[in-house]
Write a protein that holds these residues in place. Structure first.
Motif, mmCIF file in Angstrom:
data_model
loop_
_atom_site.group_PDB
_atom_site.id
_atom_site.type_symbol
_atom_site.label_atom_id
_atom_site.label_comp_id
_atom_site.label_asym_id
_atom_site.label_seq_id
_atom_site.Cartn_x
_atom_site.Cartn_y
_atom_site.Cartn_z
ATOM 1 N N LEU A 259 0.813 -0.839 0.118
ATOM 2 C CA LEU A 259 0.085 -0.084 0.239
ATOM 3 C C LEU A 259 0.832 1.417 -0.166
ATOM 4 O O LEU A 259 0.271 2.407 -0.733
ATOM 5 C CB LEU A 259 -1.095 0.187 0.901
ATOM 6 C CG LEU A 259 -1.836 -1.173 0.993
ATOM 7 C CD1 LEU A 259 -2.813 -1.354 2.804
ATOM 8 C CD2 LEU A 259 -3.094 -0.726 0.408
ATOM 9 N N GLU A 260 2.211 1.090 1.065
ATOM 10 C CA GLU A 260 2.746 2.619 0.708
ATOM 11 C C GLU A 260 3.026 2.655 -1.111
ATOM 12 O O GLU A 260 3.684 3.888 -1.107
ATOM 13 C CB GLU A 260 4.222 1.921 1.557
ATOM 14 C CG GLU A 260 4.111 2.219 3.017
ATOM 15 C CD GLU A 260 4.802 2.269 3.724
ATOM 16 O OE1 GLU A 260 6.101 0.849 3.471
ATOM 17 O OE2 GLU A 260 4.503 2.229 5.299
ATOM 18 N N LEU A 261 3.938 1.396 -1.645
ATOM 19 C CA LEU A 261 4.273 1.222 -2.918
ATOM 20 C C LEU A 261 2.954 2.069 -3.629
ATOM 21 O O LEU A 261 3.589 2.937 -4.302
ATOM 22 C CB LEU A 261 5.284 0.241 -3.398
ATOM 23 C CG LEU A 261 6.227 -0.495 -2.408
ATOM 24 C CD1 LEU A 261 6.920 -1.244 -2.607
ATOM 25 C CD2 LEU A 261 7.539 0.615 -2.639
ATOM 26 N N LYS A 262 1.871 1.792 -3.379
ATOM 27 C CA LYS A 262 1.451 2.628 -4.364
ATOM 28 C C LYS A 262 0.772 3.458 -4.299
ATOM 29 O O LYS A 262 0.800 4.502 -5.248
ATOM 30 C CB LYS A 262 -0.377 1.585 -4.041
ATOM 31 C CG LYS A 262 -1.354 1.803 -4.696
ATOM 32 C CD LYS A 262 -2.459 1.095 -4.377
ATOM 33 C CE LYS A 262 -4.165 0.979 -5.032
ATOM 34 N NZ LYS A 262 -5.190 -0.440 -4.958
ATOM 35 N N ASP A 263 0.940 4.187 -3.039
ATOM 36 C CA ASP A 263 1.343 5.848 -3.090
ATOM 37 C C ASP A 263 1.823 6.347 -3.748
ATOM 38 O O ASP A 263 1.989 7.364 -4.125
ATOM 39 C CB ASP A 263 0.893 6.155 -1.648
ATOM 40 C CG ASP A 263 0.533 7.576 -1.189
ATOM 41 O OD1 ASP A 263 -0.654 7.922 -1.810
ATOM 42 O OD2 ASP A 263 1.359 8.374 -0.414
ATOM 43 N N LYS A 264 3.350 5.955 -3.004
ATOM 44 C CA LYS A 264 4.505 6.439 -3.795
ATOM 45 C C LYS A 264 4.987 6.379 -5.003
ATOM 46 O O LYS A 264 5.578 7.594 -5.933
ATOM 47 C CB LYS A 264 5.828 5.306 -3.053
ATOM 48 C CG LYS A 264 7.424 6.349 -2.954
ATOM 49 C CD LYS A 264 8.675 5.010 -2.590
ATOM 50 C CE LYS A 264 9.585 5.457 -2.776
ATOM 51 N NZ LYS A 264 10.823 4.584 -2.511
ATOM 52 N N TYR A 265 4.232 5.466 -6.057
ATOM 53 C CA TYR A 265 4.346 5.608 -6.778
ATOM 54 C C TYR A 265 3.521 6.139 -7.853
ATOM 55 O O TYR A 265 3.202 5.542 -9.463
ATOM 56 C CB TYR A 265 5.138 4.113 -7.694
ATOM 57 C CG TYR A 265 6.676 4.319 -7.430
ATOM 58 C CD1 TYR A 265 7.521 4.700 -8.246
ATOM 59 C CD2 TYR A 265 6.742 3.605 -5.868
ATOM 60 C CE1 TYR A 265 8.461 4.051 -7.687
ATOM 61 C CE2 TYR A 265 8.518 2.866 -6.071
ATOM 62 C CZ TYR A 265 9.356 3.027 -6.421
ATOM 63 O OH TYR A 265 10.593 3.377 -5.760
ATOM 64 N N LYS A 266 2.407 6.489 -7.466
ATOM 65 C CA LYS A 266 1.040 6.961 -8.188
ATOM 66 C C LYS A 266 1.695 8.060 -9.017
ATOM 67 O O LYS A 266 2.235 8.935 -8.372
ATOM 68 C CB LYS A 266 -0.063 7.802 -6.944
ATOM 69 C CG LYS A 266 -0.988 8.002 -7.548
ATOM 70 C CD LYS A 266 -2.040 8.503 -6.471
ATOM 71 C CE LYS A 266 -3.382 8.722 -6.962
ATOM 72 N NZ LYS A 266 -4.498 9.466 -5.451
ATOM 73 N N GLY A 267 0.900 7.731 -10.481
ATOM 74 C CA GLY A 267 1.337 8.867 -11.312
ATOM 75 C C GLY A 267 2.483 8.034 -12.216
ATOM 76 O O GLY A 267 2.896 9.145 -13.481
ATOM 77 N N GLN A 268 2.968 7.285 -11.573
ATOM 78 C CA GLN A 268 4.222 6.638 -12.357
ATOM 79 C C GLN A 268 3.976 5.173 -13.124
ATOM 80 O O GLN A 268 4.255 4.678 -14.561
ATOM 81 C CB GLN A 268 4.767 5.883 -11.793
ATOM 82 C CG GLN A 268 6.096 7.636 -11.237
ATOM 83 C CD GLN A 268 7.806 7.003 -10.746
ATOM 84 O OE1 GLN A 268 8.371 6.800 -11.291
ATOM 85 N NE2 GLN A 268 7.123 7.319 -9.312
ATOM 86 N N ILE A 269 2.931 4.219 -11.728
ATOM 87 C CA ILE A 269 2.482 2.982 -11.906
ATOM 88 C C ILE A 269 1.832 3.137 -11.096
ATOM 89 O O ILE A 269 1.512 3.061 -10.328
ATOM 90 C CB ILE A 269 3.396 2.076 -11.882
ATOM 91 C CG1 ILE A 269 3.360 0.634 -12.876
ATOM 92 C CG2 ILE A 269 4.298 1.705 -10.703
ATOM 93 C CD1 ILE A 269 4.319 -0.192 -12.709
ATOM 94 N N ASP A 270 0.405 2.088 -12.104
ATOM 95 C CA ASP A 270 -1.410 2.124 -10.898
ATOM 96 C C ASP A 270 -0.649 0.636 -10.467
ATOM 97 O O ASP A 270 -0.907 -0.783 -11.249
ATOM 98 C CB ASP A 270 -2.098 1.757 -11.856
ATOM 99 C CG ASP A 270 -3.166 1.475 -11.500
ATOM 100 O OD1 ASP A 270 -3.064 1.614 -10.032
ATOM 101 O OD2 ASP A 270 -4.177 2.135 -11.926
ATOM 102 N N LEU A 271 -0.478 0.845 -9.085
ATOM 103 C CA LEU A 271 -0.067 -0.818 -8.011
ATOM 104 C C LEU A 271 -1.628 -1.158 -7.693
ATOM 105 O O LEU A 271 -2.346 -0.221 -7.371
ATOM 106 C CB LEU A 271 0.629 -0.026 -7.245
ATOM 107 C CG LEU A 271 2.493 0.009 -8.030
ATOM 108 C CD1 LEU A 271 3.279 0.020 -5.896
ATOM 109 C CD2 LEU A 271 2.792 -1.718 -8.724
ATOM 110 N N ARG A 272 -1.786 -2.617 -8.244
ATOM 111 C CA ARG A 272 -2.840 -2.728 -7.581
ATOM 112 C C ARG A 272 -2.143 -4.316 -6.238
ATOM 113 O O ARG A 272 -1.505 -5.188 -6.670
ATOM 114 C CB ARG A 272 -3.452 -3.829 -8.784
ATOM 115 C CG ARG A 272 -4.076 -2.559 -9.786
ATOM 116 C CD ARG A 272 -5.145 -1.661 -8.800
ATOM 117 N NE ARG A 272 -5.620 -0.778 -10.140
ATOM 118 C CZ ARG A 272 -6.091 -0.754 -11.130
ATOM 119 N NH1 ARG A 272 -6.580 -1.567 -11.098
ATOM 120 N NH2 ARG A 272 -6.285 0.652 -11.248
ATOM 121 N N VAL A 273 -3.289 -4.342 -5.281
ATOM 122 C CA VAL A 273 -2.301 -5.363 -4.243
ATOM 123 C C VAL A 273 -3.312 -6.654 -3.746
ATOM 124 O O VAL A 273 -4.836 -6.348 -4.047
ATOM 125 C CB VAL A 273 -2.727 -4.816 -2.579
ATOM 126 C CG1 VAL A 273 -2.112 -5.639 -1.861
ATOM 127 C CG2 VAL A 273 -1.658 -3.198 -2.943
#
Length: 268
Positions: A69-83
């Motif tokens: 979840l932290e990475l999802k927020d950190k890289y928002k705008g660069q890649i769309d992470l799904r957990v």
């Protein structure tokens, strides 16, 4: 749009790289969406006495989700992470599986059959499990488990649904009817499947599922997503270009994506 919904990292004990390594690699290769989906902890065998490196320890689960979840927020705008989570189906343990799933805010949950009882049919260290077994009966047991997994309604999509072919053990009988019956049950359960490209690097030398199963799945309207099943960052996205070609051959024009456990179909 290029997506990869099936990945693993070092916490599971048999993969390499941390979560951020996969995120950086996903950005490097131009993924639009990257799904993080490590293995559910073992619940039906004792991790202390079973073979090492099978799945993440139970105590690591909250740290896995928190980091994702932290990475999802950190890289928002660069890649769309799904957990996500690759969640074994174990007959008789449905309540425990449901409890694990409900504890965390997943974007998706993969239902996979690795175990027939305490035998992990996907583990190269357990090939002696095939000794003195009727291959056709093993296939029947495997597809019976896949069918039961679909009926639970616990999963957003089912992983590598014909993975039983991984090590090249082939049934003597025609499994077409059983394969189609399994896909019919998946369709009736409104569950998606994945086209898992990792089979191209296994003895099976064929994606999961086979072209014939893929074509039938398309005919009856089973939604599908794709994944590399990467266990090293450098394998992220591996052969997914070929997977898209296979999907088009089978008749698919849309891929399933997932967010907060809601499915959305996108054209490709």
């Amino acid at each position: 749009m290029l997506i990869d919904y099936h990945t693993h990292h070092a916490r599971c004990g048999h993969a390499e790289g941390n979560l951020e390594d996969y995120v950086k690699r996903g950005i490097e290769i131009g993924l639009s969406q990257l799904g993080l989906s490590d293995h559910m902890p073992l619940i039906h065998v004792d991790p202390a006495t079973y073979l090492p490196g099978m799945a993440m320890p139970m105590e690591e689960m909250p740290f896995y989700v928190e980091e994702a979840l932290e990475l999802k927020d950190k890289y928002k705008g660069q890649i769309d992470l799904r957990v996500g989570l690759e969640c074994d189906y174990i007959e008789g343990y449905e309540d425990q599986i449901a409890s694990i799933i409900k504890q965390y805010p997943w974007d998706y949950v993969i239902g996979s059959v690795h175990f027939l009882g305490t035998w992990d049919v996907s583990d190269y260290r357990q090939l002696d499990g095939w000794n003195n077994r009727d291959v056709d009966e093993v296939y029947r047991q495997y597809y019976d488990a896949v069918q039961k997994a679909a009926r639970t309604g616990l999963y957003d999509f089912l992983g590598h649904i014909d993975m039983i072919k991984r090590f090249g053990y082939k049934p003597s009988g025609d499994m077409t009817q059983l394969e189609r019956q399994t896909l019919d049950i998946i369709q009736a359960s409104d569950t998606a499947i994945e086209l898992n490209a990792s089979g191209l690097r296994h003895t099976a030398n064929e994606m999961y599922p086979s072209p014939s199963m893929l074509e039938y799945a398309c005919q009856i309207g089973v939604p599908i997503t794709i994944g590399s099943d990467a266990h090293q960052p450098e394998r992220l996205g591996e052969n997914l270009n070929l997977a898209l070609i296979e999907l088009k051959k089978a008749g698919y024009s849309q891929i399933a994506t997932f967010c907060s456990r809601e499915r959305r179909l996108i054209s490709f």
